[in-house]
Scaffold this motif. Structure first.
Motif, PDB file in Angstrom:
ATOM      1  N   GLY A  19      -8.881  -1.093   4.924  1.00  0.00           N
ATOM      2  CA  GLY A  19     -10.311  -2.063   5.886  1.00  0.00           C
ATOM      3  C   GLY A  19      -9.610  -2.820   6.796  1.00  0.00           C
ATOM      4  N   ASN A  54     -10.900   8.498  -0.136  1.00  0.00           N
ATOM      5  CA  ASN A  54     -11.561   9.307   0.628  1.00  0.00           C
ATOM      6  C   ASN A  54     -11.889  10.500  -0.232  1.00  0.00           C
ATOM      7  N   ASP A  85      -6.481  -2.719  -3.570  1.00  0.00           N
ATOM      8  CA  ASP A  85      -6.248  -3.733  -3.268  1.00  0.00           C
ATOM      9  C   ASP A  85      -5.357  -3.458  -5.033  1.00  0.00           C
ATOM     10  N   HIS A 119       0.717  -1.588  -0.042  1.00  0.00           N
ATOM     11  CA  HIS A 119       0.044  -0.254   0.077  1.00  0.00           C
ATOM     12  C   HIS A 119       0.954   1.574  -0.241  1.00  0.00           C
ATOM     13  N   GLY A 177      -6.629   1.880   1.598  1.00  0.00           N
ATOM     14  CA  GLY A 177      -8.516   2.202   0.609  1.00  0.00           C
ATOM     15  C   GLY A 177      -8.802   3.674   0.835  1.00  0.00           C
ATOM     16  N   ASP A 199     -18.882   8.137   1.624  1.00  0.00           N
ATOM     17  CA  ASP A 199     -18.149   9.396   0.932  1.00  0.00           C
ATOM     18  C   ASP A 199     -19.204  10.490  -0.233  1.00  0.00           C
ATOM     19  N   ASP A 229     -17.601   0.313   6.551  1.00  0.00           N
ATOM     20  CA  ASP A 229     -18.448  -0.560   5.925  1.00  0.00           C
ATOM     21  C   ASP A 229     -19.640  -0.727   7.171  1.00  0.00           C
TER      22      ASP A 229
HETATM   23  O1  KG4 Z   1      -6.658  -1.224   1.058  1.00  0.00           O
HETATM   24  P1  KG4 Z   1      -8.192  -2.333   0.740  1.00  0.00           P
HETATM   25  O2  KG4 Z   1      -9.027  -1.900  -1.046  1.00  0.00           O
HETATM   26  O3  KG4 Z   1      -8.557  -3.118   1.154  1.00  0.00           O
HETATM   27  C1  KG4 Z   1      -7.681  -3.836   2.513  1.00  0.00           C
HETATM   28  O4  KG4 Z   1      -6.558  -3.774   2.529  1.00  0.00           O
HETATM   29  O5  KG4 Z   1      -7.987  -3.247   3.822  1.00  0.00           O
HETATM   30  O6  KG4 Z   1      -8.838  -1.045   1.598  1.00  0.00           O
HETATM   31  C2  KG4 Z   1     -10.370  -1.596   1.713  1.00  0.00           C
HETATM   32  C3  KG4 Z   1     -11.504  -0.883   2.189  1.00  0.00           C
HETATM   33  C4  KG4 Z   1     -12.832  -0.620   2.422  1.00  0.00           C
HETATM   34  O7  KG4 Z   1     -13.057  -1.043   3.715  1.00  0.00           O
HETATM   35  C5  KG4 Z   1     -13.495   0.480   1.757  1.00  0.00           C
HETATM   36  O8  KG4 Z   1     -15.019   0.846   2.834  1.00  0.00           O
HETATM   37  C6  KG4 Z   1     -12.762   1.506   2.170  1.00  0.00           C
HETATM   38  O9  KG4 Z   1     -11.065   0.935   1.818  1.00  0.00           O
HETATM   39  N1  KG4 Z   1     -12.939   2.421   1.234  1.00  0.00           N
HETATM   40  C7  KG4 Z   1     -13.397   3.963   1.123  1.00  0.00           C
HETATM   41  C8  KG4 Z   1     -13.238   4.359   0.349  1.00  0.00           C
HETATM   42  N2  KG4 Z   1     -12.764   3.278  -0.588  1.00  0.00           N
HETATM   43  C9  KG4 Z   1     -11.898   2.573  -0.287  1.00  0.00           C
HETATM   44  N3  KG4 Z   1     -13.380   4.321   2.831  1.00  0.00           N
HETATM   45  C10 KG4 Z   1     -13.615   5.490   2.317  1.00  0.00           C
HETATM   46  N4  KG4 Z   1     -14.003   6.745   2.070  1.00  0.00           N
HETATM   47  C11 KG4 Z   1     -13.552   5.942   0.324  1.00  0.00           C
HETATM   48  N5  KG4 Z   1     -14.045   6.806  -0.856  1.00  0.00           N
END
Ligand code: KG4
Ligand code: ZN
Length: 325
Positions: free
Chosen positions: A137, A270, A298, A115, A266, A184, A167
């Protein structure tokens, strides 16, 4: 140096070819997120089965779109953890088989380092040292990045990760998984001052977070409105919740006094958070970096980019659900 990255830690099956740790030649992501909409979250066993189905076609496509031959690949990089153990195993097994058949090194990559490395693909001249706010997440951390592979944890969440809270709140609001991006969007239409939700600040470690109190407060607010059969504005709840989250994230990362702040994970996608950070950064004469939106969630390009800076190959790696940084 051509690295093929493989990522299967959660619900995205991904493969990517990256040149010299900075240039994306291909970036293929096959997501099972749609399947999990009806479950309200990822079901680990289903995620593993989907990875098994997608992994070989995804790798083939990544090589084809990069317009290279298998023999051009110098090393294979794979996420070994943290993540869902069954999901990780699929990527690690495929990576081992491919590295063995091509007789090239296998580089195990910690997903969180991936990341962070998403930023090296977006900002071609970005180098450590910097402070990173890693929000996904599964994780919420403030990290001191002294070198590419020299990382110290300054603080972390004592309960829920910030994406997880997005979530869960989304689910209670009746939004399909993942709720983060939907909240968001709704927040843009609402009043961030409409409802006063709690912010947690620790005195003993100013870089730590806690989001469970906020999560409970938002869920109680919604339940109490529903029980009384009263209408409530989803937009106002989203905006007020998002303001509480961003206030805490921004305050804590600026406590580091770093003049170079790098976002990752992720939740770094935002929009409200980006606005709040940019505003504070302008006031405090600080540089803030974000990955491209498509590289926040991811993907395997970030894994290949991280591997370029990791000086360790290990053919005997195993998937590990919660490894050390
Ligand atoms: O990094 P990621 O793809 O997976 C992990 O490694 O956890 O993050 C996914 C997380 C999810 O909880 C999703 O709801 C959140 O990132 N997410 C956001 C936004 N886009 C993705 N949370 C808030 N605002 C966003 N625009
Ligand atoms: Zn992730």
């Amino acid at each position: 140096m051509i690295i093929l990255g493989i990522e299967t830690s959660c619900d995205e099956t991904a493969a990517s070819v990256v040149k010299d740790g900075r240039i994306i030649l291909s970036n293929i992501i096959s997501s099972s997120a749609k399947i999990f909409e009806e479950y309200g979250g990822v079901v680990p066993e289903i995620a593993s089965r989907k990875h098994v189905e997608y992994i070989l076609p995804v790798i083939d496509r990544a090589i084809k779109e990069a317009d290279i031959k298998r023999e051009d690949i110098d090393a294979i990089a794979v996420t070994y953890g943290p993540g869902l153990i069954g999901a990780l195993l699929v990527g690690v097994t495929a990576a081992k088989a491919l590295a063995a058949s091509l007789n090239i090194p296998l580089i195990p990559v910690n997903h969180l380092k991936g990341h962070i490395a998403a930023n090296y693909l977006t900002h071609i001249d970005l180098k450590p040292p910097f402070v990173c706010l890693l929000i996904s997440g599964g994780h919420t951390n403030i990290l001191d990045i002294q070198g590419y592979d020299d990382i110290k944890i300054l603080g972390g969440t004592r309960d829920d990760a910030v994406g997880e809270v997005y979530d869960k709140v989304g689910r209670v609001m009746g939004l399909v998984y993942p709720g983060g991006p939907k909240i968001d969007k709704l927040a843009k239409e609402g009043n961030p001052e409409a409802i006063s939700f709690p912010r947690t600040k620790f005195k003993d470690n100013i870089f730590d977070f806690s989001f469970s109190g906020l999560k409970t407060a938002v869920i109680n607010y919604i339940h109490s409105k529903e029980q009384k059969n009263e209408d409530y504005s989803k937009e106002d709840v989203a905006a007020s919740f998002q303001k509480a989250v961003t206030d805490v994230l921004v305050d804590n990362v600026f406590e580091t006094k770093s003049k170079k702040i790098v976002m990752a994970g992720g939740v770094a996608a935002n929009k409200g958070l980006r606005e709040a950070l940019n505003k504070r950064a302008a006031k405090e004469n600080t540089e803030v970096f974000y990955p491209d939106i498509r590289l926040c969630t991811d993907n395997a390009a970030m894994i290949a980019a991280a591997a370029y800076y990791i000086n360790k190959e290990d053919f005997d790696i195993n998937a590990d659900a919660s490894p050390d940084m």
